[in-house]
Motif scaffolding. Structure first.
Motif, PDB file in Angstrom:
ATOM      1  N   UNK A   1       1.276   4.585  -2.647  1.00  0.00           N
ATOM      2  CA  UNK A   1       1.267   5.617  -2.343  1.00  0.00           C
ATOM      3  C   UNK A   1       1.773   6.512  -2.634  1.00  0.00           C
ATOM      4  N   UNK A   2       2.543   6.375  -2.608  1.00  0.00           N
ATOM      5  CA  UNK A   2       4.026   6.898  -3.006  1.00  0.00           C
ATOM      6  C   UNK A   2       4.634   7.328  -4.611  1.00  0.00           C
ATOM      7  N   UNK A   3       4.411   6.128  -5.572  1.00  0.00           N
ATOM      8  CA  UNK A   3       3.882   6.399  -7.034  1.00  0.00           C
ATOM      9  C   UNK A   3       2.900   6.723  -6.906  1.00  0.00           C
ATOM     10  N   UNK A   4       1.459   6.892  -6.315  1.00  0.00           N
ATOM     11  CA  UNK A   4       0.150   7.424  -6.839  1.00  0.00           C
ATOM     12  C   UNK A   4      -0.126   6.583  -8.064  1.00  0.00           C
ATOM     13  N   UNK A   5       0.012   4.687  -7.462  1.00  0.00           N
ATOM     14  CA  UNK A   5      -0.249   3.946  -8.522  1.00  0.00           C
ATOM     15  C   UNK A   5      -2.139   3.955  -7.909  1.00  0.00           C
ATOM     16  N   UNK A   6      -2.845   3.588  -9.009  1.00  0.00           N
ATOM     17  CA  UNK A   6      -4.670   3.128  -8.579  1.00  0.00           C
ATOM     18  C   UNK A   6      -5.084   1.604  -8.898  1.00  0.00           C
ATOM     19  N   UNK A   7      -4.988   1.280  -7.989  1.00  0.00           N
ATOM     20  CA  UNK A   7      -5.901   0.024  -8.106  1.00  0.00           C
ATOM     21  C   UNK A   7      -7.222  -0.464  -8.311  1.00  0.00           C
ATOM     22  N   UNK A   8      -7.861  -0.864  -9.191  1.00  0.00           N
ATOM     23  CA  UNK A   8      -9.267  -1.361  -9.490  1.00  0.00           C
ATOM     24  C   UNK A   8      -9.481  -3.017  -8.797  1.00  0.00           C
ATOM     25  N   UNK A   9     -10.416  -3.007  -7.999  1.00  0.00           N
ATOM     26  CA  UNK A   9     -10.133  -4.192  -7.485  1.00  0.00           C
ATOM     27  C   UNK A   9     -11.422  -5.008  -8.589  1.00  0.00           C
TER      28      UNK A   9
ATOM     29  N   UNK B   1       0.760  -0.653   0.274  1.00  0.00           N
ATOM     30  CA  UNK B   1      -0.209   0.230   0.229  1.00  0.00           C
ATOM     31  C   UNK B   1       0.477   1.290   0.250  1.00  0.00           C
ATOM     32  N   UNK B   2       2.514   0.779   0.960  1.00  0.00           N
ATOM     33  CA  UNK B   2       2.680   2.711   0.943  1.00  0.00           C
ATOM     34  C   UNK B   2       3.827   2.386  -0.306  1.00  0.00           C
ATOM     35  N   UNK B   3       3.928   1.343  -1.432  1.00  0.00           N
ATOM     36  CA  UNK B   3       4.335   2.119  -2.387  1.00  0.00           C
ATOM     37  C   UNK B   3       3.265   2.070  -4.012  1.00  0.00           C
TER      38      UNK B   3
END
Length: 281
Positions: free
Chosen positions: A21-29, A17-19
């Motif tokens: 957030x740091x890179x602004x990656x969005x995850x679609x579930x 999760x922190x990775x």
């Protein structure tokens, strides 16, 4: 922080999760269907709950995100300032997620490049991370896609499962199905090959299979710079022990991630899964 090129992936990537957030990656579930309940991976069902359901032999299936969910993610990225999006997903051989993303991309407010990485778990996660690092450095849409594709080309994934039964039920064993009859009586080692799950070797006992998995990973990693992820489902001690041995054996190891897979992958592999992703830099 807005980014010129936004990165979208899906929940099977299992990036920390922190990775993300740091890179602004969005995850679609993706969705796990447990009985008559449709639950979002990562927020509404945990790997632990999934493992318990499997052990009780409850009906468990999975489904892709809808195009509407992807469309919402693309709109949010554009509203946050992105002028282009790279959308990286698990193998189209294993899921309809890629197809859903393609449908949504046609109507997105900014250009979207949807990529079938042919990967899953941190094999996908490392691709998303490569694209994000390129975007963070000011790279273009084409450059971010190229970075992800290059990472995918060099990445390998191998895993041990206690039984092929869960993969058989979900129809996820590809060409390995021809060997199913005999393989069910032994401990299988599988690999991700061409976006499909294939039977690599059959070993007589769990301990020998895990030792062989370690040998395969050490050989594949070689001496160059490499990132590794060790995945498991309801087998944390086994995963940590393997990770410690790999730390000692692989001279070029840079990052080592140990994590439990999510409910979607777990639904198709069953408890006892032990997987390793090898991703050269």
């Amino acid at each position: 922080m807005s980014r010129h090129v936004a990165i979208v992936t899906d929940s099977t990537a299992h990036l920390p999760h922190q990775t993300m957030e740091r890179h602004g990656i969005t995850s679609v579930p993706l969705t796990v269907v447990l009985g008559d309940q449709a639950l979002e991976e990562g927020t509404e069902i945990s790997a632990r709950s999934l493992a318990l359901a499997l052990q009780k032999r409850h009906s468990v299936t999975t489904s892709r995100p809808s195009p509407e969910v992807f469309a919402a993610a693309y709109r949010a990225a554009a509203e946050a300032g992105a002028t282009a999006i790279v959308s990286l997903h698990l193998s189209a051989e294993l899921s309809g997620t890629y197809d859903a993303a393609l449908l949504a991309a046609k109507h997105a407010p900014v250009p979207v490049r949807v990529v079938d990485t042919g990967m899953v778990a941190m094999a996908l996660g490392f691709c998303a991370l490569a694209a994000a690092e390129t975007a963070d450095a000011g790279g273009s849409l084409d450059e971010a896609v190229a970075a992800a594709e290059k990472r995918a080309e060099g990445t390998s994934a191998y895993f041990y499962v206690d039984t092929l039964d869960y993969l058989r039920r979900g129809g996820r064993i590809g060409a390995a199905q021809a060997l199913l009859g005999s393989a069910l009586a032994v401990k299988p080692i599988l690999q991700l090959d061409g976006g499909r799950i294939e039977l690599l070797e059959k070993v007589r006992t769990a301990s020998k299979a895990i030792a062989r998995l370690e040998e395969i990973v050490a050989e594949r990693a070689g001496v160059g710079s490499v990132d590794i992820a060790v995945h498991h489902l309801s087998a944390p001690d086994r995963a940590e022990a393997l990770a410690e041995r790999l730390r000692e054996r692989i001279p070029g190891l840079i990052d080592l991630h140990v994590s439990e897979v999510g409910a979607v992958i777990g639904a198709h592999t069953g408890p006892g899964l032990l997987g390793v992703v090898i991703s050269p830099r």
